[in-house]
Scaffold this active site. Sequence first.
Site, PDB file in Angstrom:
ATOM      1  N   HIS A  65      -9.602   1.243   4.604  1.00 34.92           N
ATOM      2  CA  HIS A  65      -8.550   1.440   5.419  1.00 34.92           C
ATOM      3  C   HIS A  65      -8.570   2.373   6.652  1.00 34.92           C
ATOM      4  O   HIS A  65      -9.246   3.257   6.390  1.00 34.92           O
ATOM      5  CB  HIS A  65      -7.410   2.003   4.540  1.00 34.92           C
ATOM      6  CG  HIS A  65      -5.903   2.057   4.944  1.00 34.92           C
ATOM      7  ND1 HIS A  65      -5.492   2.957   5.950  1.00 34.92           N
ATOM      8  CD2 HIS A  65      -4.792   1.039   5.155  1.00 34.92           C
ATOM      9  CE1 HIS A  65      -4.423   2.589   6.547  1.00 34.92           C
ATOM     10  NE2 HIS A  65      -4.031   1.572   5.962  1.00 34.92           N
ATOM     11  N   GLU A  94      -7.034   4.788   7.659  1.00 34.87           N
ATOM     12  CA  GLU A  94      -6.706   6.252   7.392  1.00 34.87           C
ATOM     13  C   GLU A  94      -8.143   6.788   6.747  1.00 34.87           C
ATOM     14  O   GLU A  94      -8.330   7.905   6.633  1.00 34.87           O
ATOM     15  CB  GLU A  94      -5.525   6.368   6.494  1.00 34.87           C
ATOM     16  CG  GLU A  94      -4.292   6.121   7.643  1.00 34.87           C
ATOM     17  CD  GLU A  94      -3.094   5.543   6.801  1.00 34.87           C
ATOM     18  OE1 GLU A  94      -3.033   5.585   5.457  1.00 34.87           O
ATOM     19  OE2 GLU A  94      -2.231   4.992   7.464  1.00 34.87           O
ATOM     20  N   GLU A 108      -5.415  -4.945  10.753  1.00 31.86           N
ATOM     21  CA  GLU A 108      -4.368  -3.886  10.952  1.00 31.86           C
ATOM     22  C   GLU A 108      -5.101  -3.234  12.204  1.00 31.86           C
ATOM     23  O   GLU A 108      -5.628  -2.087  12.199  1.00 31.86           O
ATOM     24  CB  GLU A 108      -4.456  -2.927   9.749  1.00 31.86           C
ATOM     25  CG  GLU A 108      -4.104  -3.672   8.265  1.00 31.86           C
ATOM     26  CD  GLU A 108      -3.537  -2.452   7.488  1.00 31.86           C
ATOM     27  OE1 GLU A 108      -2.377  -2.590   7.301  1.00 31.86           O
ATOM     28  OE2 GLU A 108      -4.194  -1.551   7.102  1.00 31.86           O
ATOM     29  N   GLY A 140       2.648  -0.905   4.617  1.00 31.24           N
ATOM     30  CA  GLY A 140       2.484   0.472   4.070  1.00 31.24           C
ATOM     31  C   GLY A 140       4.054   0.987   3.705  1.00 31.24           C
ATOM     32  O   GLY A 140       4.856   0.576   2.671  1.00 31.24           O
ATOM     33  N   GLY A 141       4.861   1.279   4.649  1.00 34.47           N
ATOM     34  CA  GLY A 141       5.987   2.190   4.623  1.00 34.47           C
ATOM     35  C   GLY A 141       7.147   1.285   4.004  1.00 34.47           C
ATOM     36  O   GLY A 141       7.808   1.803   3.074  1.00 34.47           O
ATOM     37  N   GLY A 170       2.337   2.362  10.870  1.00 31.51           N
ATOM     38  CA  GLY A 170       3.241   3.434  10.623  1.00 31.51           C
ATOM     39  C   GLY A 170       3.734   3.799  11.668  1.00 31.51           C
ATOM     40  O   GLY A 170       4.468   5.062  11.934  1.00 31.51           O
ATOM     41  N   ASN A 219       0.913  -1.289  -0.033  1.00 32.02           N
ATOM     42  CA  ASN A 219       0.054  -0.212  -0.184  1.00 32.02           C
ATOM     43  C   ASN A 219       0.952   1.339  -0.008  1.00 32.02           C
ATOM     44  O   ASN A 219       1.461   1.522   1.049  1.00 32.02           O
ATOM     45  CB  ASN A 219      -1.036   0.014   1.253  1.00 32.02           C
ATOM     46  CG  ASN A 219      -1.854   1.008   1.348  1.00 32.02           C
ATOM     47  OD1 ASN A 219      -1.761   1.941   0.511  1.00 32.02           O
ATOM     48  ND2 ASN A 219      -2.450   1.314   2.510  1.00 32.02           N
ATOM     49  N   TRP A 220       0.970   1.938  -1.268  1.00 28.59           N
ATOM     50  CA  TRP A 220       1.811   2.785  -1.494  1.00 28.59           C
ATOM     51  C   TRP A 220       1.558   4.246  -0.715  1.00 28.59           C
ATOM     52  O   TRP A 220       2.343   5.297  -0.718  1.00 28.59           O
ATOM     53  CB  TRP A 220       2.345   3.264  -2.836  1.00 28.59           C
ATOM     54  CG  TRP A 220       3.162   1.914  -3.348  1.00 28.59           C
ATOM     55  CD1 TRP A 220       3.482   0.690  -2.653  1.00 28.59           C
ATOM     56  CD2 TRP A 220       3.635   1.753  -4.481  1.00 28.59           C
ATOM     57  NE1 TRP A 220       4.384   0.015  -3.675  1.00 28.59           N
ATOM     58  CE2 TRP A 220       4.370   0.663  -4.745  1.00 28.59           C
ATOM     59  CE3 TRP A 220       3.870   2.685  -5.738  1.00 28.59           C
ATOM     60  CZ2 TRP A 220       5.044   0.162  -5.807  1.00 28.59           C
ATOM     61  CZ3 TRP A 220       4.421   2.382  -6.991  1.00 28.59           C
ATOM     62  CH2 TRP A 220       4.953   0.975  -6.989  1.00 28.59           C
ATOM     63  N   LYS A 221       0.267   4.288  -0.298  1.00 30.85           N
ATOM     64  CA  LYS A 221      -0.528   5.438   0.061  1.00 30.85           C
ATOM     65  C   LYS A 221      -0.151   6.817  -0.694  1.00 30.85           C
ATOM     66  O   LYS A 221      -0.186   6.609  -1.848  1.00 30.85           O
ATOM     67  CB  LYS A 221       0.165   5.672   1.576  1.00 30.85           C
ATOM     68  CG  LYS A 221      -0.264   4.584   2.399  1.00 30.85           C
ATOM     69  CD  LYS A 221      -0.240   4.673   4.064  1.00 30.85           C
ATOM     70  CE  LYS A 221      -0.399   3.429   4.715  1.00 30.85           C
ATOM     71  NZ  LYS A 221      -0.419   3.317   5.932  1.00 30.85           N
ATOM     72  N   SER A 245       3.092  -1.799  10.522  1.00 30.29           N
ATOM     73  CA  SER A 245       4.559  -1.880  10.775  1.00 30.29           C
ATOM     74  C   SER A 245       5.163  -3.239  10.388  1.00 30.29           C
ATOM     75  O   SER A 245       6.194  -3.728  11.191  1.00 30.29           O
ATOM     76  CB  SER A 245       4.964  -1.503  12.347  1.00 30.29           C
ATOM     77  OG  SER A 245       4.532  -0.107  12.410  1.00 30.29           O
TER      78      SER A 245
HETATM   79  P1  PGA Z   1       2.504   0.353   7.656  1.00 36.47           P
HETATM   80  O1  PGA Z   1       1.152   0.787   7.007  1.00 36.47           O
HETATM   81  O2  PGA Z   1       3.303  -0.998   7.197  1.00 36.47           O
HETATM   82  O3  PGA Z   1       3.494   1.816   7.288  1.00 36.47           O
HETATM   83  O4  PGA Z   1       2.389   0.400   9.162  1.00 36.47           O
HETATM   84  C1  PGA Z   1       0.298  -0.485   6.809  1.00 36.47           C
HETATM   85  C2  PGA Z   1      -0.960  -0.106   6.161  1.00 36.47           C
HETATM   86  O5  PGA Z   1      -1.518   1.009   6.574  1.00 36.47           O
HETATM   87  O6  PGA Z   1      -1.471  -0.656   5.521  1.00 36.47           O
END
Ligand code: PGA
Length: 254
Positions: free
Chosen positions: A102, A104, A172, A237-238, A178, A10-12, A216
């Site tokens: 998600h 977010e 999640e 994500g990251g 994050g 997930n490159w956001k 994470s």
């Molecule tokens: P993260 O994000 O790996 O940066 O914690 C995961 C996600 O939001 O899908």
Amino acid sequence: MFMKKLIAGNWKMNGSVSSSTDLINSVAEKLKQNAKLLSVADFAVFPCYLHLEQIKNIINDCNAPIKFGGQDCSENDNGAFTGDVSATMLKDFGADYVILGHSERREYHNESSELIGKKASFAHSKELVTIICVGEKENEREQGNERQVAQDQLIKSMPESCNSTNTVIAYEPVWAIGTGKTATPDDVAQMHSFIRSFLRARFSTGQDIKILYGGSVKPSNAKELFQVPDVNGALIGGASLKADDYIAIAEALL
Ligand code: PGA
């Protein structure tokens, strides 16, 4: 039964035209040389809408074993919905997947589980695979409500149309996204087993719906997370923004 894992990036809201090009080229090159990895996992990336075109072209040009999708979509079909992208458009464009719910989106766009359920139902009608995200916030876990929260989200966000072909669940925990804090393998085991029981009871193919862990995930913790029963892959994500880390996480499956 052997279930292929899913390693989703997930490159956001990250990257530029040029950095996304470099990233997908590098992921594609590493994956193409790794038949063993491809036999155990499928791969999907979720760039921002603006970068989808070039990602699609690169994947197609080098015949890379990578699928792509949107980070969200509307609950509506095409029409007067300024700023939105429909499942119809994603499908027409060639996407296979869409991430829905998600944390977010739930947090910054006030998306309710009911809305996510509508989006999922419409996305299924367009034959997209939905990755539906659930997970508790830190205070909800402190109060011991993590199962209740996940169950409530699952009930409302998963429409009748869900099955093991068109749906993936991502657990999640919001406090782990994050933040560098990862849920312990014990926390993950308890939640994934709880989610598996829910899916089995509710859907005839519930035993085979993939459950990803997200929050994470990094090369240093991937192995212990993948050893947990009912962890069928990761939503990253990251760490998915670095080709080496994304691939190293997947290699922890081997
Ligand atoms: P993260 O994000 O790996 O940066 O914690 C995961 C996600 O939001 O899908």
